[in-house]
Scaffold this motif. Structure first.
Motif, PDB file in Angstrom:
ATOM      1  N   TYR A 274      -5.007  -2.124   3.599  1.00 16.23           N
ATOM      2  CA  TYR A 274      -4.993  -1.761   2.180  1.00 16.23           C
ATOM      3  C   TYR A 274      -4.315  -2.870   1.391  1.00 16.23           C
ATOM      4  O   TYR A 274      -3.404  -3.540   1.893  1.00 16.23           O
ATOM      5  CB  TYR A 274      -4.222  -0.454   1.956  1.00 16.23           C
ATOM      6  N   ASN A 275      -4.766  -3.047   0.156  1.00 18.01           N
ATOM      7  CA  ASN A 275      -4.175  -4.040  -0.731  1.00 18.01           C
ATOM      8  C   ASN A 275      -3.527  -3.347  -1.921  1.00 18.01           C
ATOM      9  O   ASN A 275      -4.094  -2.386  -2.472  1.00 18.01           O
ATOM     10  CB  ASN A 275      -5.244  -5.006  -1.247  1.00 18.01           C
TER      11      ASN A 275
ATOM     12  N   LEU B 174      -1.423   6.391  -2.898  1.00 19.36           N
ATOM     13  CA  LEU B 174      -0.243   6.165  -3.720  1.00 19.36           C
ATOM     14  C   LEU B 174       0.923   6.413  -2.785  1.00 19.36           C
ATOM     15  O   LEU B 174       1.087   7.527  -2.295  1.00 19.36           O
ATOM     16  CB  LEU B 174      -0.215   7.125  -4.916  1.00 19.36           C
ATOM     17  N   SER B 175       1.689   5.386  -2.505  1.00 22.97           N
ATOM     18  CA  SER B 175       2.673   5.505  -1.425  1.00 22.97           C
ATOM     19  C   SER B 175       4.026   4.921  -1.793  1.00 22.97           C
ATOM     20  O   SER B 175       4.115   3.899  -2.469  1.00 22.97           O
ATOM     21  CB  SER B 175       2.138   4.795  -0.184  1.00 22.97           C
ATOM     22  N   PHE B 176       5.071   5.570  -1.279  1.00 25.66           N
ATOM     23  CA  PHE B 176       6.420   5.025  -1.346  1.00 25.66           C
ATOM     24  C   PHE B 176       6.646   4.036  -0.204  1.00 25.66           C
ATOM     25  O   PHE B 176       7.677   3.375  -0.143  1.00 25.66           O
ATOM     26  CB  PHE B 176       7.466   6.147  -1.259  1.00 25.66           C
ATOM     27  N   LYS B 177       5.700   3.975   0.738  1.00 23.41           N
ATOM     28  CA  LYS B 177       5.801   3.093   1.900  1.00 23.41           C
ATOM     29  C   LYS B 177       4.553   2.211   1.989  1.00 23.41           C
ATOM     30  O   LYS B 177       3.726   2.370   2.891  1.00 23.41           O
ATOM     31  CB  LYS B 177       5.973   3.917   3.174  1.00 23.41           C
ATOM     32  N   PRO B 178       4.409   1.281   1.042  1.00 15.61           N
ATOM     33  CA  PRO B 178       3.184   0.480   1.008  1.00 15.61           C
ATOM     34  C   PRO B 178       2.963  -0.376   2.249  1.00 15.61           C
ATOM     35  O   PRO B 178       1.813  -0.652   2.600  1.00 15.61           O
ATOM     36  CB  PRO B 178       3.354  -0.384  -0.244  1.00 15.61           C
ATOM     37  N   ASP B 179       4.046  -0.788   2.923  1.00 15.83           N
ATOM     38  CA  ASP B 179       3.887  -1.627   4.120  1.00 15.83           C
ATOM     39  C   ASP B 179       3.008  -0.961   5.166  1.00 15.83           C
ATOM     40  O   ASP B 179       2.198  -1.614   5.822  1.00 15.83           O
ATOM     41  CB  ASP B 179       5.248  -1.949   4.753  1.00 15.83           C
ATOM     42  N   PHE B 180       3.161   0.357   5.321  1.00 16.22           N
ATOM     43  CA  PHE B 180       2.355   1.101   6.303  1.00 16.22           C
ATOM     44  C   PHE B 180       0.865   0.909   6.002  1.00 16.22           C
ATOM     45  O   PHE B 180       0.074   0.585   6.888  1.00 16.22           O
ATOM     46  CB  PHE B 180       2.718   2.587   6.272  1.00 16.22           C
ATOM     47  N   PHE B 181       0.486   1.105   4.748  1.00 19.78           N
ATOM     48  CA  PHE B 181      -0.926   0.989   4.377  1.00 19.78           C
ATOM     49  C   PHE B 181      -1.402  -0.463   4.409  1.00 19.78           C
ATOM     50  O   PHE B 181      -2.543  -0.733   4.789  1.00 19.78           O
ATOM     51  CB  PHE B 181      -1.168   1.628   3.007  1.00 19.78           C
ATOM     52  N   GLN B 182      -0.538  -1.395   4.051  1.00 19.27           N
ATOM     53  CA  GLN B 182      -0.936  -2.801   4.097  1.00 19.27           C
ATOM     54  C   GLN B 182      -1.261  -3.229   5.531  1.00 19.27           C
ATOM     55  O   GLN B 182      -2.200  -3.997   5.748  1.00 19.27           O
ATOM     56  CB  GLN B 182       0.167  -3.684   3.509  1.00 19.27           C
ATOM     57  N   LYS B 183      -0.539  -2.710   6.515  1.00 20.56           N
ATOM     58  CA  LYS B 183      -0.824  -3.024   7.917  1.00 20.56           C
ATOM     59  C   LYS B 183      -2.201  -2.506   8.331  1.00 20.56           C
ATOM     60  O   LYS B 183      -2.787  -3.001   9.299  1.00 20.56           O
ATOM     61  CB  LYS B 183       0.249  -2.441   8.837  1.00 20.56           C
TER      62      LYS B 183
ATOM     63  N   LEU C  19     -14.221   0.237   2.346  1.00 18.22           N
ATOM     64  CA  LEU C  19     -14.701   0.543   3.695  1.00 18.22           C
ATOM     65  C   LEU C  19     -16.038  -0.148   3.937  1.00 18.22           C
ATOM     66  O   LEU C  19     -16.911  -0.155   3.082  1.00 18.22           O
ATOM     67  CB  LEU C  19     -14.869   2.045   3.878  1.00 18.22           C
ATOM     68  N   ASP C  20     -16.159  -0.710   5.106  1.00 17.77           N
ATOM     69  CA  ASP C  20     -17.433  -1.259   5.556  1.00 17.77           C
ATOM     70  C   ASP C  20     -17.483  -1.104   7.060  1.00 17.77           C
ATOM     71  O   ASP C  20     -16.628  -0.433   7.630  1.00 17.77           O
ATOM     72  CB  ASP C  20     -17.602  -2.713   5.110  1.00 17.77           C
ATOM     73  N   LYS C  21     -18.421  -1.740   7.691  1.00 23.42           N
ATOM     74  CA  LYS C  21     -18.525  -1.532   9.143  1.00 23.42           C
ATOM     75  C   LYS C  21     -17.333  -2.097   9.909  1.00 23.42           C
ATOM     76  O   LYS C  21     -17.154  -1.827  11.071  1.00 23.42           O
ATOM     77  CB  LYS C  21     -19.840  -2.061   9.684  1.00 23.42           C
ATOM     78  N   ASN C  22     -16.488  -2.890   9.266  1.00 24.89           N
ATOM     79  CA  ASN C  22     -15.306  -3.417   9.938  1.00 24.89           C
ATOM     80  C   ASN C  22     -14.097  -2.500   9.785  1.00 24.89           C
ATOM     81  O   ASN C  22     -13.088  -2.718  10.406  1.00 24.89           O
ATOM     82  CB  ASN C  22     -14.948  -4.801   9.394  1.00 24.89           C
ATOM     83  N   ASN C  23     -14.178  -1.523   8.910  1.00 27.14           N
ATOM     84  CA  ASN C  23     -13.066  -0.596   8.670  1.00 27.14           C
ATOM     85  C   ASN C  23     -13.482   0.795   9.079  1.00 27.14           C
ATOM     86  O   ASN C  23     -14.627   1.171   8.924  1.00 27.14           O
ATOM     87  CB  ASN C  23     -12.677  -0.574   7.194  1.00 27.14           C
ATOM     88  N   ALA C  24     -12.518   1.557   9.525  1.00 23.43           N
ATOM     89  CA  ALA C  24     -12.687   2.983   9.868  1.00 23.43           C
ATOM     90  C   ALA C  24     -13.494   3.205  11.115  1.00 23.43           C
ATOM     91  O   ALA C  24     -14.484   2.713  11.417  1.00 23.43           O
ATOM     92  CB  ALA C  24     -13.259   3.791   8.734  1.00 23.43           C
TER      93      ALA C  24
END
Length: 156
Positions: free
Chosen positions: A117-118, A105-114, A151-156
């Motif tokens: 995150y959707n 839950l973010s006030f800066k969604p752009d950071f997570f979208q990069k 998360l899957d093998k392509n993430n994290a």
């Protein structure tokens, strides 16, 4: 710089980082008590001198869902990829726990979208997640944006 699990001796520095951004209305306040009680959820980043320059927490919300919380990086160190490294570590921690979805839950969604995150409708998250929100002075219209990554093998 190194990322490591937080210790109780880090709590006051974590609190200082979080409160700086909370005072600027960029994240929610966390009490010292809350950080102590949940210290096992936190990771910290140390600079080469051993000073805490970043933190974040992973809170398991349900069997397949965890939240990135209290993500903060000292202003002097922003825009250097430290926040990203914290999130990636927390995502790995989630995978290690068997959790396959992480939200923020973010006030800066752009950071997570990069980071992949959707933005999702808040109704997709269980009501239990909003329990902290009820006690917030900004409730119900705080402006935090819910975001999710699978998360899957392509993430994290």
């Amino acid at each position: 710089m190194k990322i490591r699990p937080a210790k109780v001796t880090d709590v006051k520095e974590i609190h200082k980082l979080v409160e700086h951004y909370a005072d600027n209305k960029e994240m929610l306040h966390r009490s010292l008590n809350s950080i102590y009680e949940n210290i096992q959820e936190y990771v910290v980043v140390e600079d080469d001198n051993g000073s805490i320059i970043g933190c974040g927490a992973l809170h398991v919300a349900w069997e397949d869902l965890a939240e990135v919380k209290a993500l903060a990086v000292a202003e002097k160190y922003t825009k250097q990829g430290i926040g990203k490294q914290i999130v990636l570590q927390l995502q790995q921690n989630a995978k290690d726990l068997g959790v396959d979805k992480v939200f923020a839950l973010s006030f800066k969604p752009d950071f997570f979208q990069k980071l992949g995150y959707n933005i999702i409708p808040k109704e997709m998250l269980p009501h239990k997640i909003w329990s902290e929100c009820i006690n917030c002075h900004l409730f119900p219209d705080c402006g935090e944006v819910p975001l999710l990554i699978s998360l899957d093998k392509n993430n994290a």
